[in-house]
Write a protein that holds these residues in place. Sequence first.
Motif, short mmCIF file in Angstrom:
data_model
loop_
_atom_site.label_atom_id
_atom_site.label_comp_id
_atom_site.label_asym_id
_atom_site.label_seq_id
_atom_site.Cartn_x
_atom_site.Cartn_y
_atom_site.Cartn_z
N TRP A 1 -7.98 116.74 15.74
CA TRP A 1 -7.67 117.32 17.53
C TRP A 1 -9.26 116.95 18.25
O TRP A 1 -9.91 116.74 17.39
CB TRP A 1 -7.31 118.79 17.43
N MET A 2 -9.34 117.46 19.40
CA MET A 2 -10.44 117.24 20.03
C MET A 2 -10.83 118.53 20.91
O MET A 2 -9.91 118.91 21.67
CB MET A 2 -10.40 116.07 20.96
N MET A 3 -11.95 118.96 20.93
CA MET A 3 -12.63 120.12 21.74
C MET A 3 -12.31 119.48 23.18
O MET A 3 -12.63 118.48 23.35
CB MET A 3 -14.00 120.53 21.51
N ARG A 4 -11.71 120.60 24.00
CA ARG A 4 -11.61 119.98 25.54
C ARG A 4 -10.49 119.06 25.59
O ARG A 4 -10.73 118.24 26.62
CB ARG A 4 -12.84 119.72 26.21
N GLN A 5 -9.59 118.83 24.72
CA GLN A 5 -8.60 118.01 24.65
C GLN A 5 -7.72 117.85 25.79
O GLN A 5 -7.02 117.00 26.35
CB GLN A 5 -7.83 117.68 23.51
N ALA A 6 -7.67 119.17 26.45
CA ALA A 6 -6.93 119.25 27.72
C ALA A 6 -7.83 119.67 28.81
O ALA A 6 -8.97 120.67 28.56
CB ALA A 6 -5.89 120.67 27.53
N GLY A 7 -7.93 118.56 29.79
CA GLY A 7 -8.97 118.88 30.80
C GLY A 7 -8.92 117.63 31.91
O GLY A 7 -8.09 116.85 31.79
N ARG A 8 -10.15 117.62 32.71
CA ARG A 8 -10.24 116.88 33.87
C ARG A 8 -10.33 115.43 33.39
O ARG A 8 -10.03 114.59 34.42
CB ARG A 8 -11.66 117.11 34.52
N TYR A 9 -10.32 114.78 32.22
CA TYR A 9 -10.26 113.49 31.95
C TYR A 9 -8.77 113.00 32.11
O TYR A 9 -8.32 111.70 32.29
CB TYR A 9 -10.77 113.30 30.61
N MET A 10 -7.98 113.90 32.03
CA MET A 10 -6.28 113.43 32.08
C MET A 10 -6.00 113.39 33.75
O MET A 10 -6.02 114.51 34.17
CB MET A 10 -5.62 114.57 31.19
N ALA A 11 -5.18 112.38 33.94
CA ALA A 11 -4.50 112.32 35.48
C ALA A 11 -3.74 113.60 35.58
O ALA A 11 -3.80 114.06 36.58
CB ALA A 11 -4.06 110.84 35.38
N SER A 12 -2.84 113.86 34.66
CA SER A 12 -2.13 114.78 34.70
C SER A 12 -2.56 116.22 34.98
O SER A 12 -1.89 116.97 35.94
CB SER A 12 -1.18 114.93 33.52
N TYR A 13 -3.68 116.39 34.42
CA TYR A 13 -4.52 117.48 34.72
C TYR A 13 -5.08 117.65 35.92
O TYR A 13 -5.22 118.75 36.73
CB TYR A 13 -5.57 117.93 33.63
N SER B 1 -5.89 129.24 34.18
CA SER B 1 -6.38 129.84 32.68
C SER B 1 -5.84 131.19 32.68
O SER B 1 -5.93 131.63 31.58
CB SER B 1 -7.89 129.79 32.31
N GLU B 2 -5.18 131.75 33.64
CA GLU B 2 -4.60 133.19 33.34
C GLU B 2 -3.27 133.46 33.98
O GLU B 2 -2.61 134.35 34.05
CB GLU B 2 -5.61 134.09 34.14
N THR B 3 -2.62 132.10 34.19
CA THR B 3 -1.22 132.06 34.46
C THR B 3 -0.30 131.45 33.44
O THR B 3 -0.73 130.22 33.03
CB THR B 3 -0.98 131.23 35.77
N THR B 4 0.68 132.29 32.76
CA THR B 4 1.33 131.84 31.47
C THR B 4 1.95 130.50 31.74
O THR B 4 1.46 129.63 30.81
CB THR B 4 2.38 132.85 31.25
N ASP B 5 2.62 130.04 32.89
CA ASP B 5 3.22 128.90 32.88
C ASP B 5 2.22 127.67 32.97
O ASP B 5 2.41 126.57 32.52
CB ASP B 5 4.05 128.64 34.23
N LEU B 6 1.12 128.01 33.45
CA LEU B 6 0.01 126.74 33.74
C LEU B 6 -0.64 126.65 32.61
O LEU B 6 -1.01 125.74 32.23
CB LEU B 6 -0.73 127.15 34.88
N ILE B 7 -1.13 127.89 31.94
CA ILE B 7 -1.78 127.58 30.52
C ILE B 7 -0.87 126.74 29.36
O ILE B 7 -1.34 125.85 28.97
CB ILE B 7 -1.82 129.02 29.87
N VAL B 8 0.43 127.09 29.36
CA VAL B 8 1.32 126.41 28.46
C VAL B 8 1.44 124.90 28.98
O VAL B 8 1.33 123.74 28.27
CB VAL B 8 2.62 127.07 28.56
N GLU B 9 1.47 124.59 30.26
CA GLU B 9 1.81 123.31 30.61
C GLU B 9 0.52 122.40 30.29
O GLU B 9 0.46 121.26 29.91
CB GLU B 9 1.93 123.32 32.12
N ILE B 10 -0.73 123.03 30.70
CA ILE B 10 -1.98 122.11 30.43
C ILE B 10 -2.10 122.01 29.00
O ILE B 10 -2.66 121.05 28.52
CB ILE B 10 -3.06 122.83 31.16
N SER B 11 -1.82 123.17 28.13
CA SER B 11 -2.39 123.00 26.73
C SER B 11 -1.05 121.91 26.05
O SER B 11 -1.88 121.32 25.17
CB SER B 11 -1.91 124.44 25.95
N LEU B 12 -0.09 121.80 26.67
CA LEU B 12 0.87 120.86 26.18
C LEU B 12 0.53 119.36 26.76
O LEU B 12 1.16 118.38 26.30
CB LEU B 12 2.40 121.06 26.39
#
Length: 413
Positions: free
Chosen positions: A75-87, A101-112
Motif C-alpha cells: 500500500w502507499m502512504m497518502r495513496q488517496a490524494g491530490r495526485y489522483m484526477a478523481s480526487y 475529512s469529516e463527512t462520512t460519504d466523502l471519507i469513504v469515497e476518497i478512501s476507496l
Amino acid sequence: MIRQISVCTSLDWKSSSLFPTLGPTSVGLHGFLVSSKSKPPLKKKFSVSCSSSSNSDPLLVKAARGDPVSRPPAWMMRQAGRYMASYRKLAEKHPSFRERSETTDLIVEISLQPWEAFRPDGVIIFSDILTPLPAFGVPFDIEEVRGPVIQSPITSEDGLKTLHPIDFDKLHFVRESLQILRREVGGHAAVLGFVGAPWTIATYIVEGGTTRTYTTIKRMCHTEPHVLRALLSHLTQAISHYIVFQVESGAHCIQIFDSWGGQLPPDMWEKWSKPFIEEIVRVVRKKCPETPLVLYINGNGGLLERMKGTGVDVIGLDWTVDMADGRKRLGSGISVQGNVDPAYLFSTLPALTEEIQRVVKCAGPRGHILNLGHGVLVGTPEEAVAHFFDVARTLKYDSLFQNQAVGEPNLVV
C-alpha cells in the motif's frame, strides 16, 4: 531489459524475543485520564473482535505479524490524494479539507478511490492526524496558505485546563467510515486506521500550527517540563483510546505517525516521545492484542533501534534508510515497512520495477510490507502508481528466494 538487481548481504534472520514495554507514564494533572464511559454505544453494532486472529486475515495483517505469506503486501502512504484526477475533481466540489475529512460519504469515497483504481493490499481511511483534536478540547482550522492553525496554543498550566476526555460522539464519522470500508473491501484488503504520536501532535498544539524550527516546544522541554509532560500524558490517553475506537469500528491495523519525532536528537526522543508511544502500545495491547501496530518516523535513520524498543509490530523505514541496513539493524524479530523513494514514481517504469525488486529482496522473505518511504508526492503519475501495485502482485517469494527457505537464518541474497 532490467539491469541486475544490486546485492543485499548478511541479513540476520534469527528470531528474537518479544520486547518489554514500560509501565504507564504519570498523568501529571488530575482529571486528564480518558474515561471508558466516553465511548458512546454504536447505533448498529459492527461485529469486530479486537483480540481475534485467523487464517482468513488479510495478507497485510499476516505480514505485519511476521506470519509466512506468498508475497509482500503493498500500500502507499497518502495513496488517496491530490495526485489522483478523481480526487481533484471531488475537491473542486468540496474545497474544504475539513469537510472532506469529516463527512462520512466523502471519507469513504476518497478512501476507496485508490482501491478501485489500483487494488492495493491496504485501504487507509482518509483522515488527518489532527482530526481528533476538537474531540478532547483543541479546536483547529486549516487555512489555505498556513495549513493547520490552532488559535490558542497550550504553553502553560492554564492552557491545560481546556483539555477533557475524548468524546467519540464528535468522531462518529470515523466510526461510520471504517465500518463501511470494512464492508466494502471485505476480506480482499486490510482496512488501515492511523493516529499521530503524542510528541508530533503536541508540536502543533504548542507551536500553534506547523513549524520549521520547533523552538517553542523544545524550549518547553527545559523551561516548562511539567506542563509539556502533562500535555503529552493527556494526548497519550486520548490517542490510546482513539486507536481502540478505530479497531472496534473496523480497522485491521493501525499506523502511528511520529512525523516530527525525527526533529529531536535521539536522547531527547528517548525522553519526550518514546515513553508515551510505549504507553500507547501497552494500553492497546490489553484491549486489542492481535492488532498490528506500525510506527513511522520521518527521518528515522538515527532512531531505528530505539523505535524497536517501543513494542510495536512494524517499523516503517523512510527512503533515506537503506533497506538492507535497516533490516540488519532491526533483525528479523520485527516486521518492516517501506521504503521506495517516492521520487522513483517519476522515473521510468523499468527503473521503478528494479527498485521495487531491490527493496523486496533486501527486506527478505518474511515480515515486510511494501510501501514508499514517505507519502505519494503531488504530481505523481497515476500510471506509475498502477505499475507499482502491478509489480507488487507479480512478486513471489518462492521465485525471489528459491534457494533460501523462508525464515531460514543468515539470509544472503
